[in-house]
Scaffold this motif. Structure first.
Motif, PDB file in Angstrom:
ATOM      1  N   GLU A 275     -56.578 -72.717 128.615  1.00 35.27           N
ATOM      2  CA  GLU A 275     -55.240 -72.275 128.227  1.00 35.27           C
ATOM      3  C   GLU A 275     -55.239 -72.108 126.719  1.00 35.27           C
ATOM      4  OE1 GLU A 275     -50.573 -73.656 128.452  1.00 35.27           O
ATOM      5  OE2 GLU A 275     -52.051 -74.730 129.633  1.00 35.27           O
ATOM      6  N   ASN A 276     -55.449 -70.874 126.282  1.00 31.94           N
ATOM      7  CA  ASN A 276     -55.628 -70.562 124.859  1.00 31.94           C
ATOM      8  C   ASN A 276     -56.860 -71.270 124.304  1.00 31.94           C
ATOM      9  OD1 ASN A 276     -53.250 -68.957 124.770  1.00 31.94           O
ATOM     10  ND2 ASN A 276     -52.073 -70.854 124.728  1.00 31.94           N
ATOM     11  N   GLY A 277     -57.841 -71.496 125.147  1.00 27.32           N
ATOM     12  CA  GLY A 277     -59.073 -72.157 124.742  1.00 27.32           C
ATOM     13  C   GLY A 277     -60.279 -71.483 125.368  1.00 27.32           C
ATOM     14  N   ASN A 278     -61.462 -72.017 125.042  1.00 25.72           N
ATOM     15  CA  ASN A 278     -62.720 -71.473 125.551  1.00 25.72           C
ATOM     16  C   ASN A 278     -63.547 -72.575 126.180  1.00 25.72           C
ATOM     17  OD1 ASN A 278     -62.805 -68.573 124.554  1.00 25.72           O
ATOM     18  ND2 ASN A 278     -62.242 -69.692 122.715  1.00 25.72           N
ATOM     19  N   VAL A 279     -64.186 -72.256 127.289  1.00 27.10           N
ATOM     20  CA  VAL A 279     -65.109 -73.167 127.954  1.00 27.10           C
ATOM     21  C   VAL A 279     -66.449 -72.454 128.050  1.00 27.10           C
ATOM     22  CG1 VAL A 279     -65.631 -74.453 130.065  1.00 27.10           C
ATOM     23  CG2 VAL A 279     -63.256 -74.265 129.273  1.00 27.10           C
ATOM     24  N   SER A 280     -67.496 -73.123 127.563  1.00 27.17           N
ATOM     25  CA  SER A 280     -68.849 -72.575 127.596  1.00 27.17           C
ATOM     26  C   SER A 280     -69.757 -73.596 128.268  1.00 27.17           C
ATOM     27  CB  SER A 280     -69.316 -72.303 126.160  1.00 27.17           C
ATOM     28  OG  SER A 280     -70.674 -71.951 126.151  1.00 27.17           O
ATOM     29  N   ILE A 281     -70.455 -73.166 129.327  1.00 24.04           N
ATOM     30  CA  ILE A 281     -71.305 -74.058 130.106  1.00 24.04           C
ATOM     31  C   ILE A 281     -72.723 -73.512 130.072  1.00 24.04           C
ATOM     32  CG2 ILE A 281     -71.726 -75.024 132.399  1.00 24.04           C
ATOM     33  CD1 ILE A 281     -68.654 -74.793 132.838  1.00 24.04           C
ATOM     34  N   GLY A 282     -73.655 -74.323 129.581  1.00 24.47           N
ATOM     35  CA  GLY A 282     -75.040 -73.918 129.404  1.00 24.47           C
ATOM     36  C   GLY A 282     -75.804 -73.756 130.701  1.00 24.47           C
ATOM     37  N   ASP A 283     -77.082 -73.408 130.574  1.00 25.50           N
ATOM     38  CA  ASP A 283     -77.977 -73.174 131.709  1.00 25.50           C
ATOM     39  C   ASP A 283     -78.332 -74.487 132.395  1.00 25.50           C
ATOM     40  OD1 ASP A 283     -79.702 -71.799 133.446  1.00 25.50           O
ATOM     41  OD2 ASP A 283     -81.405 -72.087 132.092  1.00 25.50           O
ATOM     42  N   ASN A 284     -78.433 -74.441 133.719  1.00 21.53           N
ATOM     43  CA  ASN A 284     -78.901 -75.555 134.528  1.00 21.53           C
ATOM     44  C   ASN A 284     -77.985 -76.772 134.413  1.00 21.53           C
ATOM     45  OD1 ASN A 284     -80.740 -76.539 136.441  1.00 21.53           O
ATOM     46  ND2 ASN A 284     -81.840 -77.670 134.851  1.00 21.53           N
ATOM     47  N   VAL A 285     -76.686 -76.553 134.597  1.00 23.17           N
ATOM     48  CA  VAL A 285     -75.681 -77.613 134.525  1.00 23.17           C
ATOM     49  C   VAL A 285     -75.179 -77.908 135.934  1.00 23.17           C
ATOM     50  CG1 VAL A 285     -73.363 -78.180 133.670  1.00 23.17           C
ATOM     51  CG2 VAL A 285     -75.021 -77.092 132.159  1.00 23.17           C
TER      52      VAL A 285
ATOM     53  N   GLU B  34     -58.705 -80.455 119.273  1.00 21.22           N
ATOM     54  CA  GLU B  34     -59.981 -80.465 118.564  1.00 21.22           C
ATOM     55  C   GLU B  34     -61.071 -80.193 119.594  1.00 21.22           C
ATOM     56  OE1 GLU B  34     -60.904 -83.716 115.846  1.00 21.22           O
ATOM     57  OE2 GLU B  34     -58.784 -84.305 115.970  1.00 21.22           O
ATOM     58  N   ALA B  35     -62.090 -79.452 119.207  1.00 15.47           N
ATOM     59  CA  ALA B  35     -63.163 -79.055 120.124  1.00 15.47           C
ATOM     60  C   ALA B  35     -63.930 -80.263 120.658  1.00 15.47           C
ATOM     61  CB  ALA B  35     -64.120 -78.105 119.418  1.00 15.47           C
ATOM     62  N   VAL B  36     -64.452 -80.110 121.870  1.00 12.78           N
ATOM     63  CA  VAL B  36     -65.349 -81.087 122.494  1.00 12.78           C
ATOM     64  C   VAL B  36     -66.702 -80.407 122.664  1.00 12.78           C
ATOM     65  CG1 VAL B  36     -65.862 -82.384 124.602  1.00 12.78           C
ATOM     66  CG2 VAL B  36     -63.518 -82.322 123.708  1.00 12.78           C
ATOM     67  N   THR B  37     -67.773 -81.087 122.211  1.00 14.82           N
ATOM     68  CA  THR B  37     -69.127 -80.550 122.346  1.00 14.82           C
ATOM     69  C   THR B  37     -70.002 -81.590 123.020  1.00 14.82           C
ATOM     70  OG1 THR B  37     -68.848 -79.244 120.334  1.00 14.82           O
ATOM     71  CG2 THR B  37     -71.104 -79.587 121.120  1.00 14.82           C
TER      72      THR B  37
ATOM     73  N   CYS C 296     -60.027 -79.234 130.849  1.00 15.97           N
ATOM     74  CA  CYS C 296     -58.837 -78.553 130.366  1.00 15.97           C
ATOM     75  C   CYS C 296     -59.037 -78.250 128.889  1.00 15.97           C
ATOM     76  CB  CYS C 296     -57.603 -79.418 130.577  1.00 15.97           C
ATOM     77  SG  CYS C 296     -56.086 -78.582 130.084  1.00 15.97           S
ATOM     78  N   SER C 297     -59.054 -76.969 128.540  1.00 16.53           N
ATOM     79  CA  SER C 297     -59.324 -76.555 127.166  1.00 16.53           C
ATOM     80  C   SER C 297     -58.166 -75.760 126.579  1.00 16.53           C
ATOM     81  CB  SER C 297     -60.590 -75.699 127.110  1.00 16.53           C
ATOM     82  OG  SER C 297     -60.782 -75.218 125.804  1.00 16.53           O
ATOM     83  N   MET C 298     -57.690 -76.246 125.429  1.00 19.05           N
ATOM     84  CA  MET C 298     -56.703 -75.506 124.638  1.00 19.05           C
ATOM     85  C   MET C 298     -57.325 -75.071 123.315  1.00 19.05           C
ATOM     86  SD  MET C 298     -53.263 -77.680 125.336  1.00 19.05           S
ATOM     87  CE  MET C 298     -51.988 -76.481 125.671  1.00 19.05           C
ATOM     88  N   LYS C 299     -58.594 -75.435 123.091  1.00 16.94           N
ATOM     89  CA  LYS C 299     -59.329 -75.002 121.902  1.00 16.94           C
ATOM     90  C   LYS C 299     -60.736 -74.592 122.311  1.00 16.94           C
ATOM     91  CE  LYS C 299     -60.194 -75.879 117.140  1.00 16.94           C
ATOM     92  NZ  LYS C 299     -59.579 -76.415 115.966  1.00 16.94           N
ATOM     93  N   LYS C 300     -61.652 -75.591 122.480  1.00 21.68           N
ATOM     94  CA  LYS C 300     -63.022 -75.257 122.870  1.00 21.68           C
ATOM     95  C   LYS C 300     -63.709 -76.463 123.507  1.00 21.68           C
ATOM     96  CE  LYS C 300     -67.425 -73.556 121.232  1.00 21.68           C
ATOM     97  NZ  LYS C 300     -68.245 -73.154 120.108  1.00 21.68           N
ATOM     98  N   VAL C 301     -64.354 -76.218 124.640  1.00 28.04           N
ATOM     99  CA  VAL C 301     -65.221 -77.200 125.293  1.00 28.04           C
ATOM    100  C   VAL C 301     -66.562 -76.522 125.507  1.00 28.04           C
ATOM    101  CG1 VAL C 301     -65.650 -78.569 127.368  1.00 28.04           C
ATOM    102  CG2 VAL C 301     -63.329 -78.428 126.435  1.00 28.04           C
ATOM    103  N   HIS C 302     -67.627 -77.136 124.983  1.00 28.48           N
ATOM    104  CA  HIS C 302     -68.982 -76.609 125.188  1.00 28.48           C
ATOM    105  C   HIS C 302     -69.835 -77.687 125.839  1.00 28.48           C
ATOM    106  CE1 HIS C 302     -72.781 -74.579 124.646  1.00 28.48           C
ATOM    107  NE2 HIS C 302     -73.257 -75.708 124.152  1.00 28.48           N
ATOM    108  N   ILE C 303     -70.541 -77.314 126.895  1.00 31.56           N
ATOM    109  CA  ILE C 303     -71.456 -78.218 127.595  1.00 31.56           C
ATOM    110  C   ILE C 303     -72.844 -77.605 127.517  1.00 31.56           C
ATOM    111  CG2 ILE C 303     -72.032 -79.288 129.811  1.00 31.56           C
ATOM    112  CD1 ILE C 303     -68.998 -79.082 130.475  1.00 31.56           C
TER     113      ILE C 303
END
Length: 186
Positions: free
Chosen positions: A67-77, A126-129, A86-93
């Motif tokens: 919701e007004n954020g970005n979710v990025s999920i890497g290879d082999n997850v 705040e982003a989660v990495t 739930c992302s309002m900014k950025k979540v990267h895995i």
């Protein structure tokens, strides 16, 4: 067993086609990803995106909302049952990461220290990495602003509120505490 694998691929293809049709360039994946039953994806807002960068497999009852954020999920997850993001900014895995059952990831907190209705006070984001090759145990909650380093393990039941470096085993043995809310007048 062969029949079940074929059915999983057909169901996954149905989900992917449906979400790609609905969200178009806001939802991207590089290859067929395998999705369990009750996979739910919501992408809300002009700049929101959900990207799967490679192989992905999940079990059942997965919920991802940008919701007004970005979710990025890497290879082999891998996501086990009941994972919620739930992302309002950025979540990267990062790649080669596994999430246990009922893991919850939030890149926002509710503002609650103003007078008035609680639900109208807004959010702090705040982003989660999450790094590469991370194992997150069951019933873990990861909150806004956290970075988890590569090759780390988060023990089941932990609440992660601070950064965790590379090659760390993190266990949260919390004791209950209560504090009075201090209200601020604007």
């Amino acid at each position: 067993m062969f029949f079940l694998r074929v059915m999983l691929r057909i169901r996954s293809l149905f989900y992917l086609i449906s979400y790609k049709t609905l969200y178009q360039n806001k939802f991207n994946f590089n290859q067929l990803i395998l999705l369990g039953r009750m996979f739910k994806l919501e992408i809300i807002g002009r700049e929101s995106r959900v990207v799967f960068q490679g192989k992905f497999y999940c079990r059942n009852n997965i919920y991802i909302v940008a919701e007004n954020g970005n979710v990025s999920i890497g290879d082999n997850v891998f996501f086990n049952n009941g994972v919620s993001i739930c992302s309002m900014k950025k979540v990267h895995i990062g790649k080669n990461t596994a999430l246990g059952e009922n893991v919850k990831i939030y890149d926002q907190d509710h503002v609650f220290n103003k007078p008035g209705d609680m639900y109208k006070q807004g959010y702090k984001t705040e982003a989660v990495t999450i790094g590469e090759n991370v194992w997150i145990g069951s019933n873990v909650t990861i909150l806004k602003g956290v970075t988890i380093g590569n090759n780390s393990v988060i023990a089941a039941g932990s609440v992660v509120t601070k950064d965790i470096g590379n090659d760390i085993i993190y266990m949260d043995k919390r004791e209950p505490t209560m504090k009075k809310i201090k209200r601020k007048n604007n």
